[in-house]
Design a protein around this motif. Structure first.
Motif, mmCIF file in Angstrom:
data_model
loop_
_atom_site.group_PDB
_atom_site.id
_atom_site.type_symbol
_atom_site.label_atom_id
_atom_site.label_comp_id
_atom_site.label_asym_id
_atom_site.label_seq_id
_atom_site.Cartn_x
_atom_site.Cartn_y
_atom_site.Cartn_z
ATOM 1 N N GLU A 50 10.641 7.709 6.559
ATOM 2 C CA GLU A 50 10.643 8.950 5.156
ATOM 3 C C GLU A 50 11.180 7.650 4.365
ATOM 4 N N VAL A 51 10.905 6.950 3.819
ATOM 5 C CA VAL A 51 12.132 6.354 2.710
ATOM 6 C C VAL A 51 9.787 6.551 1.918
ATOM 7 N N ILE A 52 9.192 7.072 2.300
ATOM 8 C CA ILE A 52 7.686 6.611 1.826
ATOM 9 C C ILE A 52 7.638 7.682 0.498
ATOM 10 N N GLN A 53 7.699 7.722 -0.497
ATOM 11 C CA GLN A 53 7.256 8.935 -1.443
ATOM 12 C C GLN A 53 5.654 9.266 -2.222
ATOM 13 N N ASN A 54 4.693 8.438 -1.811
ATOM 14 C CA ASN A 54 3.428 8.401 -1.942
ATOM 15 C C ASN A 54 2.927 8.018 -1.249
ATOM 16 N N CYS A 60 -1.972 4.624 -4.266
ATOM 17 C CA CYS A 60 -1.382 3.055 -3.878
ATOM 18 C C CYS A 60 -2.623 2.046 -4.306
ATOM 19 N N PHE A 61 -3.760 2.384 -3.436
ATOM 20 C CA PHE A 61 -4.356 1.204 -4.442
ATOM 21 C C PHE A 61 -4.604 0.647 -6.117
ATOM 22 N N LYS A 62 -4.760 2.423 -6.477
ATOM 23 C CA LYS A 62 -5.469 2.282 -7.591
ATOM 24 C C LYS A 62 -4.434 2.172 -8.635
ATOM 25 N N GLU A 63 -3.139 2.365 -8.084
ATOM 26 C CA GLU A 63 -2.354 2.394 -9.202
ATOM 27 C C GLU A 63 -1.616 0.459 -9.226
ATOM 28 N N ARG A 64 -1.750 -0.517 -7.987
ATOM 29 C CA ARG A 64 -0.969 -1.101 -7.791
ATOM 30 C C ARG A 64 -1.237 -2.278 -8.951
ATOM 31 N N ASN A 200 0.213 -6.810 1.219
ATOM 32 C CA ASN A 200 1.194 -5.748 2.191
ATOM 33 C C ASN A 200 2.197 -5.161 1.032
ATOM 34 N N LEU A 201 3.452 -6.448 0.667
ATOM 35 C CA LEU A 201 4.090 -6.099 -0.160
ATOM 36 C C LEU A 201 4.191 -5.003 -0.965
ATOM 37 N N TYR A 202 2.530 -5.700 -2.271
ATOM 38 C CA TYR A 202 2.326 -5.069 -2.786
ATOM 39 C C TYR A 202 2.492 -2.701 -2.547
ATOM 40 N N LEU A 203 1.906 -2.708 -1.842
ATOM 41 C CA LEU A 203 1.463 -1.817 -1.556
ATOM 42 C C LEU A 203 2.747 -0.932 -0.826
ATOM 43 N N SER A 204 3.334 -1.968 0.225
ATOM 44 C CA SER A 204 4.263 -0.856 0.593
ATOM 45 C C SER A 204 5.587 -0.595 -0.687
ATOM 46 N N ILE A 208 6.652 3.279 -1.870
ATOM 47 C CA ILE A 208 7.768 4.014 -2.353
ATOM 48 C C ILE A 208 8.327 3.858 -4.107
ATOM 49 N N GLY A 209 7.732 3.191 -4.826
ATOM 50 C CA GLY A 209 8.245 3.975 -6.286
ATOM 51 C C GLY A 209 8.791 2.401 -6.560
ATOM 52 N N TRP A 210 8.370 1.510 -6.280
ATOM 53 C CA TRP A 210 9.072 0.100 -6.416
ATOM 54 C C TRP A 210 8.007 -0.818 -6.819
ATOM 55 N N GLY A 211 8.219 -1.823 -7.259
ATOM 56 C CA GLY A 211 7.072 -2.801 -8.023
ATOM 57 C C GLY A 211 7.272 -4.436 -7.616
ATOM 58 N N THR A 212 5.799 -4.527 -7.783
ATOM 59 C CA THR A 212 6.823 -6.367 -6.781
ATOM 60 C C THR A 212 5.603 -7.071 -8.013
ATOM 61 N N CYS A 213 5.971 -8.341 -8.314
ATOM 62 C CA CYS A 213 5.136 -9.528 -9.248
ATOM 63 C C CYS A 213 5.199 -10.640 -8.118
#
Length: 246
Positions: A50-54, A60-64, A200-204, A208-213
């Motif tokens: 339910e938390v998934i926005q996209n 998700c791949f293209k915008e990561r 998997n962290l990047y894509l998840s 949900i509109g968050w990001g990581t590095c």
């Protein structure tokens, strides 16, 4: 340098000609690191998407992208539970005596050599501190309370942006879990599996509109001390701050 490169090469013929702990009939290391019966345990909400926005995997791949600038937003416990499930959650335990686990992330021989620690900064319902994810039970165990983000950033070669994250994922590994089956080939598999986990962290996060590095540059002793591991049988291998996109 030449010796280090050998770790990246396939040496499975050596495994086949050697006697592994599995081949000797020795018990495998536990699938999850034990914890004290007096530890503070937090149940995580079930993951249902339910938390998934996209939900568009292509976008998700293209915008990561690796994200180093975060808002001051707090993460919900439902969002954190989703990211933990996507990276190390257990969908099924199989085999006699809990032989292996099926998870959203792949692992060579289903060995899953990692434990997930979290430096919590802004997560709704959780005090600041260092936690460990209990992947078999979908729970958190509190390691120590306190504000550790500046210390994590300092231990990561003074990468200041880390201190602005809502939460930092810190993965340790138990080499013995993989060595039990693959002996000398274990280092190569563990390195490959670390990449699976972080992708998997990047894509998840993206979904949900968050990001990581992803961060691989850190002081080994300082990071191990922060998550309270011995640095020999268990040690840090990777970390990734997570924050809301600006």
């Amino acid at each position: 340098m030449k010796i280090n490169r050998e770790v990246l090469k396939s040496n499975f013929p050596q495994v086949e000609s050697s006697e592994t702990d599995q081949g000797k009939g020795l018990p495998q290391p536990p699938l999850q690191k034990p914890y004290s019966g007096e530890a503070s345990i937090i149940d995580l909400p079930p993951v249902d998407g339910e938390v998934i926005q996209n939900g568009d995997i292509y976008s998700c791949f293209k915008e990561r992208r690796s994200l180093r600038k975060y808002t001051e937003d707090s993460m919900s416990l439902e969002e954190l539970a989703y990211l933990l499930w996507a990276t190390q959650g257990v969908d099924k335990v199989v085999g006699k005596r809990n032989f292996a686990t099926f998870r959203p992330v792949p692992s060579g021989g289903a060995r899953h050599a990692f434990e997930t620690y979290l430096a919590i900064n802004r997560v709704e319902g959780l005090e600041k501190g260092i936690y460990r994810y209990l992947h078999k039970d979908h729970q958190l165990v509190l390691v120590q309370s306190g504000d550790f983000l500046d210390k994590v950033a300092a231990a990561a070669e003074e990468q200041k942006f880390i201190a602005n994250a809502a939460v930092v994922f810190i993965w340790s590994c138990f080499p013995a879990r993989c060595e039990w089956r693959y002996s000398v080939a274990a280092p190569k598999l563990i390195l490959l599996d670390a990449g699976h986990v972080c992708q998997n962290l990047y894509l998840s996060c993206q979904s949900i509109g968050w990001g990581t590095c992803a961060v691989a540059s850190y002081d080994q002793e300082k990071m191990d001390e922060l998550i309270q591991v011995d640095g020999q049988e268990e040690f840090t291998v990777y970390l990734a701050p997570v924050g809301k996109k600006q």
